[in-house]
Design a protein around this motif. Structure first.
Motif, mmCIF file in Angstrom:
data_model
loop_
_atom_site.group_PDB
_atom_site.id
_atom_site.type_symbol
_atom_site.label_atom_id
_atom_site.label_comp_id
_atom_site.label_asym_id
_atom_site.label_seq_id
_atom_site.Cartn_x
_atom_site.Cartn_y
_atom_site.Cartn_z
ATOM 1 N N VAL A 1 -0.417 -6.302 7.068
ATOM 2 C CA VAL A 1 -1.610 -6.304 6.798
ATOM 3 C C VAL A 1 -1.554 -4.650 6.370
ATOM 4 O O VAL A 1 -2.688 -4.459 5.360
ATOM 5 C CB VAL A 1 -2.284 -7.533 6.896
ATOM 6 N N MET A 2 -1.492 -4.177 7.495
ATOM 7 C CA MET A 2 -1.932 -2.949 7.657
ATOM 8 C C MET A 2 -1.011 -1.612 6.896
ATOM 9 O O MET A 2 -1.359 -0.565 6.036
ATOM 10 C CB MET A 2 -1.648 -1.972 9.083
ATOM 11 N N PHE A 3 0.318 -2.082 6.227
ATOM 12 C CA PHE A 3 1.151 -1.176 5.259
ATOM 13 C C PHE A 3 0.818 -1.043 3.924
ATOM 14 O O PHE A 3 0.461 -0.444 3.798
ATOM 15 C CB PHE A 3 2.457 -1.710 5.321
ATOM 16 N N ALA A 4 0.347 -3.118 3.547
ATOM 17 C CA ALA A 4 -0.552 -3.734 2.555
ATOM 18 C C ALA A 4 -1.716 -2.184 2.379
ATOM 19 O O ALA A 4 -1.551 -1.831 1.001
ATOM 20 C CB ALA A 4 -0.613 -4.489 1.854
ATOM 21 N N ALA A 5 -2.315 -2.249 3.326
ATOM 22 C CA ALA A 5 -3.747 -1.493 2.686
ATOM 23 C C ALA A 5 -3.293 0.363 2.456
ATOM 24 O O ALA A 5 -4.092 0.705 1.417
ATOM 25 C CB ALA A 5 -4.951 -1.818 3.809
ATOM 26 N N LEU A 6 -2.520 0.343 3.651
ATOM 27 C CA LEU A 6 -1.975 2.035 3.713
ATOM 28 C C LEU A 6 -1.554 2.099 1.731
ATOM 29 O O LEU A 6 -1.271 3.324 1.598
ATOM 30 C CB LEU A 6 -1.577 2.931 4.730
ATOM 31 N N TRP A 7 -0.311 1.611 1.620
ATOM 32 C CA TRP A 7 -0.097 1.432 0.300
ATOM 33 C C TRP A 7 -0.447 1.513 -0.738
ATOM 34 O O TRP A 7 -0.761 2.610 -1.406
ATOM 35 C CB TRP A 7 0.739 0.153 0.551
ATOM 36 N N LEU A 8 -1.933 0.534 -1.369
ATOM 37 C CA LEU A 8 -2.961 0.711 -1.673
ATOM 38 C C LEU A 8 -4.152 2.171 -1.540
ATOM 39 O O LEU A 8 -3.769 2.712 -2.255
ATOM 40 C CB LEU A 8 -3.944 -0.189 -1.604
ATOM 41 N N ILE A 9 -3.925 2.556 -0.914
ATOM 42 C CA ILE A 9 -4.970 3.551 -0.523
ATOM 43 C C ILE A 9 -3.907 5.008 -0.908
ATOM 44 O O ILE A 9 -4.219 5.888 -1.786
ATOM 45 C CB ILE A 9 -5.282 4.216 0.728
ATOM 46 N N SER A 10 -2.679 4.905 -1.082
ATOM 47 C CA SER A 10 -1.661 5.814 -1.783
ATOM 48 C C SER A 10 -1.947 5.862 -2.662
ATOM 49 O O SER A 10 -1.682 6.298 -3.178
ATOM 50 C CB SER A 10 -0.338 5.665 -0.641
#
Length: 121
Positions: A61-70
């Motif tokens: 979940v954290m990876f998906a959120a950071l990918w979207l922020i990037s």
């Protein structure tokens, strides 16, 4: 045991690979250096959570959120408008993880349901 130097080497390689792939997919005005700066903080945060051995679901979940922020950061720094498929690409990890989490919840719900009784009442 995960050695910190192994983690640094692994995430540095992933950072470089992601920067080069995104450079090939984005307009020519957006360089690999600009992309690397935009995704760098997300890679560092992901590496820290990997080192701390976060649970698999929380890490995903954290990876998906950071990918979207990037993806949003790349859109902000881009001098030209990004193609629509790149903007949609930012939502793909979050969508996949959401589907998996809902599927697991759906499966667990059926496991908890009581079986129908043979007695009528």
């Amino acid at each position: 045991m995960r050695h910190p130097l192994d983690i640094v080497a692994m995430f540095a390689a992933l950072w470089l690979l992601a920067s080069m792939v995104l450079d090939a997919l984005t307009p020519k005005e957006l360089t690999a250096v600009m992309i690397a700066v935009a995704i760098g903080p997300a890679i560092i945060i992901t590496a820290v959570f990997y080192y701390l051995r976060c649970p698999r679901t929380d890490f995903a979940v954290m990876f998906a959120a950071l990918w979207l922020i990037s993806d949003i950061a790349i859109a902000f720094i881009s001098p030209k408008e990004l193609p629509h498929f790149l903007i949609a690409l930012g939502f793909v990890p979050a969508l996949l993880i959401g589907i998996v989490l809902h599927w697991q919840r759906f499966q667990r719900r059926h496991a908890r349901l009581p079986l129908p009784s043979a007695k009528r009442g």
